[in-house]
Design a protein around this motif. Structure first.
Motif, short mmCIF file in Angstrom:
data_model
loop_
_atom_site.label_atom_id
_atom_site.label_comp_id
_atom_site.label_asym_id
_atom_site.label_seq_id
_atom_site.Cartn_x
_atom_site.Cartn_y
_atom_site.Cartn_z
N PRO B 49 0.81 -1.22 0.00
CA PRO B 49 0.00 0.00 0.00
C PRO B 49 0.84 1.27 0.00
N ASP B 50 0.35 2.25 -0.72
CA ASP B 50 0.97 3.57 -0.81
C ASP B 50 0.94 4.26 0.56
N GLY B 51 2.08 4.80 0.96
CA GLY B 51 2.19 5.41 2.29
C GLY B 51 1.25 6.58 2.49
N ARG B 52 1.11 7.41 1.46
CA ARG B 52 0.23 8.58 1.60
C ARG B 52 -1.20 8.14 1.90
N GLU B 53 -1.67 7.12 1.21
CA GLU B 53 -3.06 6.67 1.43
C GLU B 53 -3.18 5.92 2.76
N LEU B 54 -2.14 5.15 3.11
CA LEU B 54 -2.15 4.48 4.41
C LEU B 54 -2.32 5.49 5.54
N ASP B 55 -1.63 6.62 5.43
CA ASP B 55 -1.71 7.63 6.49
C ASP B 55 -3.10 8.27 6.52
N MET B 56 -3.67 8.47 5.34
CA MET B 56 -5.04 9.00 5.23
C MET B 56 -5.99 8.07 6.01
N ILE B 57 -5.77 6.78 5.87
CA ILE B 57 -6.64 5.78 6.50
C ILE B 57 -6.34 5.68 7.99
N ALA B 58 -5.05 5.50 8.34
CA ALA B 58 -4.69 5.24 9.73
C ALA B 58 -5.00 6.45 10.63
N PRO B 89 -1.54 23.68 13.23
CA PRO B 89 -1.10 22.43 12.63
C PRO B 89 0.17 21.87 13.28
N VAL B 90 0.26 20.52 13.20
CA VAL B 90 1.49 19.80 13.53
C VAL B 90 2.18 19.53 12.20
N ARG B 91 3.23 20.29 11.90
CA ARG B 91 3.90 20.14 10.59
C ARG B 91 4.96 19.04 10.65
N THR B 92 4.95 18.18 9.64
CA THR B 92 5.93 17.10 9.59
C THR B 92 6.60 17.08 8.22
N ASP B 93 7.62 16.23 8.08
CA ASP B 93 8.15 15.98 6.74
C ASP B 93 7.17 15.05 6.01
N SER B 94 7.53 14.62 4.81
CA SER B 94 6.62 13.82 4.00
C SER B 94 6.96 12.33 4.01
N ALA B 95 7.64 11.88 5.05
CA ALA B 95 7.97 10.46 5.14
C ALA B 95 6.74 9.71 5.66
N TYR B 96 5.79 9.45 4.75
CA TYR B 96 4.52 8.85 5.16
C TYR B 96 4.75 7.56 5.95
N THR B 97 3.89 7.33 6.90
CA THR B 97 3.88 6.19 7.84
C THR B 97 4.99 6.27 8.90
N LYS B 98 5.97 7.14 8.71
CA LYS B 98 7.00 7.31 9.75
C LYS B 98 7.55 8.73 9.70
N ALA B 99 6.62 9.69 9.57
CA ALA B 99 7.01 11.09 9.44
C ALA B 99 7.62 11.61 10.74
N TYR B 132 -0.91 17.19 2.91
CA TYR B 132 -1.32 15.79 3.02
C TYR B 132 -1.14 15.32 4.47
N ILE B 133 -2.02 14.40 4.87
CA ILE B 133 -1.94 13.86 6.22
C ILE B 133 -0.76 12.89 6.33
N THR B 134 -0.03 13.00 7.43
CA THR B 134 1.08 12.07 7.68
C THR B 134 0.87 11.40 9.03
N THR B 135 1.46 10.23 9.22
CA THR B 135 1.47 9.65 10.56
C THR B 135 2.91 9.41 10.98
N LEU B 136 3.10 9.31 12.30
CA LEU B 136 4.44 9.25 12.87
C LEU B 136 4.93 7.83 13.08
N GLY B 137 4.12 6.84 12.74
CA GLY B 137 4.53 5.47 12.99
C GLY B 137 4.12 5.01 14.37
N ARG B 138 4.21 3.71 14.60
CA ARG B 138 3.76 3.10 15.84
C ARG B 138 4.29 3.82 17.09
N GLY B 139 3.42 3.98 18.05
CA GLY B 139 3.83 4.64 19.29
C GLY B 139 3.94 6.14 19.14
N GLY B 140 3.56 6.64 17.98
CA GLY B 140 3.75 8.06 17.69
C GLY B 140 2.95 8.99 18.57
#
Lengths: 408, 408
Positions: B49-58, B89-99, B132-140
């Protein structure tokens, strides 16, 4: 969209349109049951949940399904990107849980379309001037789709539902009911407002306001049926009243069982009495449908109106406590064993005797008419609800809707 | 947050802090199981799965739980408002699923706090420069909480978990393990990186970078216990090394069973050989932990390192196919029956003989040391994994961690 399998089917269908060279924007609803699950959690926590927070919660259903659909499209080899309402943005007012779309900026979506991507936009939601998430209320995904189509100047808005189009009446009541290939916007608006559940009425209003042709199609067909065959199925809601329209005088028979009739007896026939009765009812948030005031006899008159059956008790309370003492009416009669049956058709504009045929048909079946209300393209009657099916069937037949269309 | 009941308990606890006059921002995680459910759906649809869409979902999991928590706070009579990461906003880089979080604008949140509201901010997520929405990864969520605390200049960041603090070692292995009232940031960092699962290591790094005092507390206590009692429970991670610190030389015994040791035999002792070995391993995305190169004998040497046991097979493959032929090593030996045990304590900086006591303690128990690695505040050894519990227990006792703290 029900399950993962349904999402994959939607992706296959969209991929088919994309492969044929169409630029496609998809506006999915939440997976089935998801919105109810989320609102159920909210209700477990609060009996009177705050609208802003409810929208924050409910909006997640479409966001997840949109991301999942984008993934499914990518798995089909189609470049795709999903956007939440706020990312487009879909701007709305701040009426949380029932917001209205004010403006959609199509720039970002258009850029993706021009780059060859399919764009997935969350239905049912937008963002207000505060930057807070809003939702459009139940069925809002249809409205979102029409609004997005309008903003992008789409050729057509295809709405896939669990029925394959708009019928002359409910096939569960009249087996001879036919699917209409084309229906005018005005007729669709009447049918939607009269209880035909195919489309949410606000989406039809939106389509009218922005003149977006809408096609209602079945989501249950094989997603890979040829495009021309798919286009021949379903019902097109159009603004062109030309030779493509079926020229039946009456296009459909609509009905609603959720009616209740209220009559005030001994109402003084003085100016402003209608507003004295209906003002407090409206202030209580109760929608009034048909209204009839009879000729006065000896200075008093009968004043009748209908409300949704669920709101009868509340309406009765408003009348008993506020209206009757104020206007000094004699009594309030209520009747919940009524229903409304309507004939709808733009042909009625130019044909006399349509209402007469309706009344004659009902009379032949021995059905007594309690109330009558007419507009340019519909005639509605309130009758005893045990006669509803009989009335619908006999009208469907009398207006030539059984079998092939009757030409005017 | 597990269930609706857990959400209500969190609200009661927050309401207690709010009533005591504190300005409170809450950063909830998703309801338990929700993130796994969402990612499971994504995986059913796409194997890659594409990271950008995974983050949209998660990201929807935390959005829903934040809205629900705001509702629960309102039900407790506390004014509250929830924000998604992009709204802050919480601004992050674009490293989807582990921003990674880059910047948090606290203006909007501060305005709500000043207006007397409790603010709920979705953990685990942010928004990148594309919007785009990003997530920080598990435990984020832990990391989000610390970052928000840093941005707002909070007095303390309280992290409620399913344990009630940081222990001298795992109480499941050493029943005499004690909860530490205070631990230094450096010690916590070592313990987190050495496998103590109380906090995600990135949240500890963040706390260090922005010098945010973090207190680990149990989410399972009665939410209405008095504030002073609640503050005496848990463990404070502090940057002040003063009299409040317990002055034990060693604060805790950390351990990790997920280790595997790899030894290359007959490695030519030439400049650049370490990088020739570890370069391809790092390029394959495999983390290397301890590294030892022995003195050379007759022009060749032994080169040993440890990797996570799950990555042993992949590491072995990289060595066999890329490294061994390139450097002409004789052979590769692997050992997965090893574990790592570490003593951690800022007191080690100023006390000699700490490592010596560790080695002596292990020798007395007949435990052979396979590898040794030291840093300023920790000493780690790799030993056969069947001795792990014995080693942890005997070190815990030898360094005076059983029972009351031993003063230096």
């Amino acid at each position: 969209m029900g399950s993962v399998e349904r999402i994959k089917n939607v992706a296959r269908r969209v991929a088919k349109w994309h492969a044929a060279g169409h630029k496609v924007v998809v506006v999915p609803s939440a997976m089935s049951g998801e919105t109810n699950r989320l609102l159920g959690l909210a209700r477990e926590i609060s009996a009177m949940p705050d609208g802003r927070e409810l929208d924050m919660i409910a909006a997640t259903g479409e966001q997840a399904s949109s991301g999942l659909l984008a993934l499914a499209l990518q798995a089909e080899g189609v470049a795709a990107r999903s956007y939440a309402g706020w990312q487009v943005p879909v701007r709305t007012d701040s009426a949380y849980t029932k917001a209205r779309i004010q403006e959609i900026d199509g720039t970002r979506v258009q850029a993706d379309l021009d780059a060859g991507r399919v764009v997935v936009i969350t239905g049912f939601q937008g963002v207000d001037d505060n930057g807070y998430i809003t939702t459009l209320g139940r069925g809002g995904s249809d409205t979102s789709a029409v609004a997005v189509a309008a903003a992008l100047g789409a050729d057509e808005c295809l709405i896939y539902t669990d029925v394959d189009g708009v019928y002359t009446t409910d096939p569960r009541i009249v087996p001879e009911a036919r699917r209409l290939n084309v229906v005018s916007f005005e007729e669709m608006l009447e049918m939607a407002s009269l209880g035909s559940k195919v489309l949410q009425i606000r989406s039809v209003e939106f389509a009218g306001k922005y003149r977006v042709p809408v096609r209602v199609l079945s989501s249950l067909t094989d997603p890979l049926i040829p495009l021309d065959e798919e286009m021949r199925s379903g019902t097109l809601i159009t603004f062109e009243e030309d030779e493509k329209m079926e020229s039946a005088v009456v296009s459909g028979i609509a009905f609603s069982r959720d009616e209740a009739k209220i009559t005030l007896v001994g109402v003084p026939d003085t100016p402003g009495v209608a507003s004295a009765i209906l003002g407090p009812v409206a202030a209580a948030g109760i929608d009034v449908d048909m209204i009839i005031q009879n000729q006065s006899v000896e200075g008093t008159t009968l004043f009748s109106f209908t409300v949704n059956r669920n709101e009868l008790l509340r309406a009765r309370q408003v009348l008993d406590t506020q209206v009757v003492p104020a206007i000094k009416a004699r009594e309030v009669l209520t009747d919940e064993k009524v229903c409304k049956v309507s004939i709808v058709g733009i042909g009625m504009r130019s044909h006399v005797g349509v209402a007469a045929l309706m009344f004659e048909t009902l009379a032949k079946e021995g059905i007594n008419i309690r109330m009558i209300s007419t507009s340019e393209i519909k005639t509605s009657v309130v009758i005893e609800d045990k006669y509803m099916e009989l009335a619908v069937r006999s009208l469907h037949k009398a207006f030539g809707l059984d079998g092939e269309p009757k030409l005017a």
